[in-house]
Write an enzyme that holds these catalytic residues in place. Structure first.
Site, PDB file in Angstrom:
ATOM      1  CD  GLU A   1      40.918 -28.434 -46.609  1.00  0.00           C
ATOM      2  OE1 GLU A   1      41.926 -28.589 -47.307  1.00  0.00           O
ATOM      3  OE2 GLU A   1      40.183 -29.387 -46.254  1.00  0.00           O
TER       4      GLU A   1
ATOM      5  CD  GLU B   1      39.922 -32.385 -47.087  1.00  0.00           C
ATOM      6  OE1 GLU B   1      39.921 -33.036 -46.024  1.00  0.00           O
ATOM      7  OE2 GLU B   1      40.873 -31.657 -47.431  1.00  0.00           O
TER       8      GLU B   1
ATOM      9  CG  HIS C   1      49.046 -33.292 -54.502  1.00  0.00           C
ATOM     10  ND1 HIS C   1      49.487 -34.226 -53.616  1.00  0.00           N
ATOM     11  CD2 HIS C   1      48.638 -32.242 -53.743  1.00  0.00           C
ATOM     12  CE1 HIS C   1      49.378 -33.757 -52.374  1.00  0.00           C
ATOM     13  NE2 HIS C   1      48.864 -32.567 -52.431  1.00  0.00           N
TER      14      HIS C   1
HETATM   15  C1  LIG Z   1      43.314 -34.088 -46.479  1.00  0.00           C
HETATM   16  C2  LIG Z   1      44.026 -32.948 -47.103  1.00  0.00           C
HETATM   17  N1  LIG Z   1      43.404 -31.764 -47.178  1.00  0.00           N
HETATM   18  C3  LIG Z   1      44.045 -30.704 -47.706  1.00  0.00           C
HETATM   19  C4  LIG Z   1      45.308 -30.817 -48.202  1.00  0.00           C
HETATM   20  C5  LIG Z   1      46.048 -29.605 -48.752  1.00  0.00           C
HETATM   21  N2  LIG Z   1      47.047 -29.233 -47.734  1.00  0.00           N
HETATM   22  C6  LIG Z   1      48.314 -29.667 -47.807  1.00  0.00           C
HETATM   23  S1  LIG Z   1      49.188 -29.260 -46.426  1.00  0.00           S
HETATM   24  C7  LIG Z   1      47.875 -28.458 -45.748  1.00  0.00           C
HETATM   25  C8  LIG Z   1      48.001 -27.816 -44.420  1.00  0.00           C
HETATM   26  C9  LIG Z   1      48.422 -28.783 -43.379  1.00  0.00           C
HETATM   27  O1  LIG Z   1      48.504 -28.150 -42.155  1.00  0.00           O
HETATM   28  P1  LIG Z   1      49.198 -28.860 -40.939  1.00  0.00           P
HETATM   29  O2  LIG Z   1      48.589 -30.211 -40.752  1.00  0.00           O
HETATM   30  O3  LIG Z   1      49.143 -27.939 -39.787  1.00  0.00           O
HETATM   31  O4  LIG Z   1      50.695 -29.118 -41.411  1.00  0.00           O
HETATM   32  P2  LIG Z   1      51.789 -28.018 -41.789  1.00  0.00           P
HETATM   33  O5  LIG Z   1      51.674 -27.757 -43.254  1.00  0.00           O
HETATM   34  O6  LIG Z   1      51.542 -26.817 -40.960  1.00  0.00           O
HETATM   35  O7  LIG Z   1      53.092 -28.670 -41.472  1.00  0.00           O
HETATM   36  C10 LIG Z   1      46.767 -28.538 -46.585  1.00  0.00           C
HETATM   37  C11 LIG Z   1      45.455 -27.952 -46.290  1.00  0.00           C
HETATM   38  C12 LIG Z   1      45.904 -32.092 -48.171  1.00  0.00           C
HETATM   39  N3  LIG Z   1      47.103 -32.316 -48.687  1.00  0.00           N
HETATM   40  N4  LIG Z   1      45.250 -33.128 -47.595  1.00  0.00           N
END
Ligand SMILES: Cc1ncc(C[n+]2csc(CCOP(=O)(O)OP(=O)(O)O)c2C)c(N)n1
Ligand SMILES: Cc1ncc(C[n+]2csc(CCOP(=O)(O)OP(=O)(O)O)c2C)c(N)n1
Ligand SMILES: [Mg+2]
Ligand SMILES: [Mg+2]
Lengths: 324, 325, 324, 325
Positions: free
Chosen positions: D29, D60, D129
């Site tokens: 990612e 994941e 985290h």
């Molecule tokens: C399962 C998971 N994978 C990766 C992350 C790291 N991460 C935190 S927010 C995010 C992006 C989320 O995108 P979206 O669902 O579109 O929400 P937005 O941040 O745009 O509100 C990622 C990859 C995480 N917290 N949880």
């Protein structure tokens, strides 16, 4: 839809409170008064506001890493929120959670969540519980465009559909998951169309139009309450800030300044302001007064938070297990 | 006292608790009419129906997540994951959510949730159906870890688990299911955190849990004929852990062997060894030994499986080698 | 579609070989000569046969817990398979895998799998590798109706669609996941329709009609080879035996004797026999001869397997890490 | 020698290996234009493009499964999972597939796959985290486990990992990313299974890895002024594990403390304690001690986090209390 003025003003007030709360948080983060991670909702306020306006106090929501808006819209106490962001003893989580874990079970807020899409099965379970307990509550489950690609999305929607559970899945499509544009993460253009994979209802709305969100929310909440099962709503919107506070120098690696500015022009709050003024719901004076009231509420929240002591170090050992 | 099987004991526990409290329900794959839960035939389902003995799709992460959502909104779910090898699909919910929500939310909610899962494999079930993963969960604060070895304990501990307002993960060895033992008709509960001394002895302490307890007991009984008196302790719960019982026994024997079916490296035996090496160092008269499965995935062929997993003979040999040092 | 006789006969031979191989296995399991778990494919032979007939030797497949059919159809060696089922040293996996882990990388068989739907992302990765290496191979990924509800289904199809990978997702819908009827596990009636959630192609075929399967397979394999991305095929079929050998007394808790018998009447092999005879592709004498050849091949496989020694206990320590 | 940061060292390793072998590619990612991998800005992506520095959806389990499929069909993927807390979503593929396929298939395939993940959290990142989950993987035969503490080690070990034909899980502490250290311009590799003696001493052995190595060193340097000579060992890889180095040091000092950021119970410290309690018992003159995080989820508030996670002061105190027993 005929809405009374008071209700419309309340929508406005909620959006503005979210905005001002987060602007404050942004400032506190920049000054390192907020220690932890901060994901801001600025620009997306109409989604939480419109959705939660269709909910009762005893309905549930599950939130995300970008959760302040949901919490405020569901009635969360901004003093307790602010105290939590500052890591204080009287914060919502006694300083144990921070921004990503704010919850208020009495208001049906089942928690922000640091894991993308993790609230989806939890929402389903709350809905199952409602059904098994014979209640007419509903659950609104917020998640992002990025979250829609998690396995949890599929498993949750399938189970909720199968069991006809009262959940509204609210996809906040702000078009990016961190740096990845929806077109590069999602093999379908309109996420709400994934409803068909579960034989459920769904629709798309302009996520920057609080009335449109409210209307869609109202309909689907009513359906859910009548026991007609889950819905998938997609709200198209945009986040103004970086993915998290601190991203700054990377923002333009994945989107342009112009794109951001175009969306800032479509500000859901300004837009609704215009509606209110045009329809004579409120005057400019009235708006100013609301602004002042919010500022004063925020001021109080800040004072509460800053006067609140930090927890004692040993408190870290409390709250893990429930003991009678 | 009447004798019933391990699986019957578990079903009795569920039945009693489901009758007692209508918030208790079971969900999982094939738990209903097929009666996969505890290999119990459709018994439970016949009494409580589809709603409270709820078959789910094959969606382990959602099973746990749904159970959690239900648990924090007024229900008391028992979520069944068919094999512990499949807990791997639900680790996110178990570890990041179930175990942590209460703490993260400042202690303001309760999570009355039991996760039941089977482990150890039938025989010759190969690498993906034979694992023992209990050690992972002992490394996750917020989860209680229960792992009984007898029908009596299984019933009493499961009832305690269901009444607990904290998340409990409950491991049942597949090979124990048909084994029988005395279980009273009257209701009883067994508290967590109390090890069971299965056999007293003065020469060496052997600590174990689940199926291996029986293999250790057999080895101990044989060695008794050679005059070696083995003290056998069944931990029954890994968290809370009965450190006192462990240290007390080591104080008596001075020697310690830990036996489990999980592979040796990183297993729960390490934790026990570490506790004793820190808190009971002066009590020891010999090195602490561990006997677990060899550090490979469990192979299929009987010749290979037998070589990899501890058995009576290997246990006896190890005990002998320790006491004769 | 015009198919030559030799090809048609080969289809028949493959189906029959799968059937006879498994009947043998069934017998060996009943006599406890096969030690481990056994999930039989009897009744579903047309799916693997039709699908793999459209593949080249250098194409890949990923299989399931019910994998013997896939393996044989992709060209797997029945002697090595039988030796593996018996846990012998010369088995496909040197006795380490058993029924649920048979693989033959030289034939592109990426392995049976004890975990439902676990082959789905692995298939996607093989397809990504094909694309990155600039090859025109394809991957056929078998999974069940039950498997379609796993998160891995969603994540895999989304990624494969996004990257236009050459995978054919073959849903073997035998209508049950252990005891759970598809209608009780899957919120959608026709699983292939989930294709729309990923904007990919897909179709439904009669999984008991080997020619229909082959035809659908051929088209989608060609598409994949041309770089037009993944497909989702659903083959409706039925398993005759219990979920696993040993289920016996529970079979009628979830389905009726009558239902099973109706499906036995629709035997894919008998049905294709009739086609072959009707079209004059082969005579009854020819069919008998095929039967004899298969019996004799099986006999040889059995002899090979039974004469093969068990591994040495210490062999358990080999094969974990690759060492130069 | 030039000094570069931990994250730059990692990016250099990737660059060199990607130039050297076109089968090597990165997926995960935000690894591309955002340069999330090693907080590296878009550097890697600029050189190798979308194809070989491949952004994925937030999936994941599929990231690992796809990497595995690619690894067994001719590629050499490096799969990035943003935080180790999210490995929980991919445990099925990692544990049941990646670690086991070679063995289950009778040794007939190779799995050249590196899983990179960050751990330990930035500061005040709270319970989801901040985890340290390396111990779980040491309990999974078939996975090599690497966990460096310096830019030099990070680079050399990552290159070794990428060239290894076995699956490797590579843990990078988020707080180490900006730290700098000497790294030669010339190419070098560091073999797995060789601990690094960071500091010699005769009074006590302290074993550690990742960020904690630096905290231990600071504590050791302070204690040196009081005349206490601490031997500090950085394990660098947990599997293979350099047992020899551990035992040799304990032979010299007679005292052992293990320090890690993971919570104490069930952590890798237990494994080390168990090994020494079995194989180095006679070398010990004092109980073996462990110092890990307290057994709670990591709390958010700085006051609380500081209390839960080991720091220089606590390490020094513990060393003092052990040597003065
Ligand atoms: C399962 C998971 N994978 C990766 C992350 C790291 N991460 C935190 S927010 C995010 C992006 C989320 O995108 P979206 O669902 O579109 O929400 P937005 O941040 O745009 O509100 C990622 C990859 C995480 N917290 N949880
Ligand atoms: C992820 C996972 N969950 C549960 C199981 C136990 N299990 C093995 S096969 C099976 C049913 C699979 O159903 P389906 O995918 O329809 O395949 P079929 O057996 O019908 O061929 C189940 C639940 C498993 N092996 N893996
Ligand atoms: Mg988004
Ligand atoms: Mg099926």
């Amino acid at each position: 839809m005929q809405l009374n003025n008071e209700f419309m003003i309340q929508l406005y007030r909620t959006m503005l409170m979210i905005r001002r709360f987060e602007e404050k948080a942004l400032d506190l983060k920049a000054r390192q008064i907020i220690p932890g991670l901060l994901h801001l909702y600025i620009g997306e306020e109409a989604v939480a506001t419109g959705m939660c306006a269709a909910l009762r106090r005893d309905d549930y929501i599950s939130s995300t890493h970008r959760g302040h808006g949901h919490c405020i819209a569901k009635g969360g106490d901004i003093s307790l929120m602010m105290a939590e962001l500052l890591g204080r003893e009287k914060g919502y989580c006694r300083g144990k959670g921070g921004s990503m874990h704010i919850a208020d079970i009495d208001l049906g807020i089942l928690g922000a969540n640091g894991v993308v899409a993790a609230g989806m099965p939890i929402s389903g379970g709350a809905a199952l519980s409602i059904k098994m307990r014979g209640k007419d509550q509903v659950v609104a489950c917020f998640f992002g465009d990025g979250g829609s690609n998690q396995g949890a999305f599929h498993e949750s929607l399938n189970m909720a559909a199968l069991w006809k559970l009262p959940v509204i899945y609210v996809c906040e499509n702000n078009q990016y998951a961190i740096s990845v544009a929806q077109s590069r993460s999602c093999s379908i253009r309109d996420i709400y169309l994934r409803k068909d994979a579960y034989e459920i209802e769904g629709c798309m709305v302009d996520g920057n139009d609080v009335l449109a969100v409210y209307q869609a929310a109202k309909e689907t909440v009513d359906r859910a309450r009548r026991g007609e099962g889950p819905t998938l709503i997609e709200c198209k919107t945009y986040r103004w800030r970086g993915h998290y506070e601190g991203e700054a120098d990377r923002t333009y690696t994945y989107r342009t300044k112009q794109e951001i500015e175009e969306w800032i022009d479509r500000c859901p709050i300004k837009r609704f302001q215009k509606v209110l003024l045009d329809q004579g719901v409120v005057s400019q004076v009235g708006l100013n007064q609301i602004e002042q009231e919010i500022q004063s509420d925020l001021q109080k929240a800040m004072e509460f938070a800053q006067n609140c002591p930090f927890p004692e170090p040993q408190d870290a050992l409390k709250d893990l297990y429930y003991e009678e | 006292m009447r004798e019933i099987s391990f699986s019957t004991a578990l079903v009795e526990a569920l039945k009693e608790e489901m009758r007692r409290d209508e918030r208790v329900f079971v969900l999982g794959e094939d738990v209903g009419r097929f009666g996969m839960i505890y290999v119990a035939k459709p018994e439970l389902w016949k009494e409580f129906g589809d709603d409270r003995v709820r078959d789910t799709p094959i969606s382990e992460n959602a099973i746990i997540g749904f159970a959690l959502g239900a648990a924090i909104t007024g229900m008391r779910p028992v979520a069944d994951i068919m094999f512990c090898d499949l807990l791997t699909l639900a680790m996110e919910q178990i570890v990041n959510q179930v175990a942590k929500v209460r703490y993260m939310f400042g202690g303001k909610i309760k999570v009355p949730l039991v996760i039941c899962t089977s482990l150890g494999g039938l025989r010759f079930a190969a690498a993906q159906h034979s694992q023992h993963l209990e050690a992972w969960f002992s490394h996750v604060p917020g989860l209680k870890v229960v792992i009984p070895s007898t029908p009596y304990d299984a019933k009493g501990l499961l009832k305690t688990a269901i009444r607990d307002d904290n998340p409990v993960i409950f491991f049942e060895h597949q090979q124990l299911m048909p084994t029988t033992g005395p279980v009273p008709e009257e209701e009883y509960l067994i508290p967590f955190g109390k090890a069971d001394i299965k056999r007293e002895g003065k020469d060496i302490t052997v600590i174990s849990y689940s199926l291996m307890v029986h293999k250790v007991l057999k080895a101990a009984n044989e060695l008794a004929q050679q005059g070696i008196e083995t003290e056998v302790i069944d931990l029954r719960t890994l968290n809370p852990l009965d450190k006192e019982a462990i240290l007390k026994s080591v104080e008596k024997t001075g020697r310690l062997l830990i036996v489990h079916q999980a592979c040796t490296t990183g297993g729960f035996g390490a934790e026990i060894a570490a506790i004793v090496a820190e808190n009971g160092f002066d009590l020891l008269t010999a090195p602490i030994h561990r006997l677990g499965a060899l550090d490979v995935p469990v192979p299929y062929s009987p010749v290979l499986e037998n070589f990899v997993i501890p058995n009576e003979q290997k246990i006896a040999e190890r005990i002998l080698s320790i006491v004769s040092q």
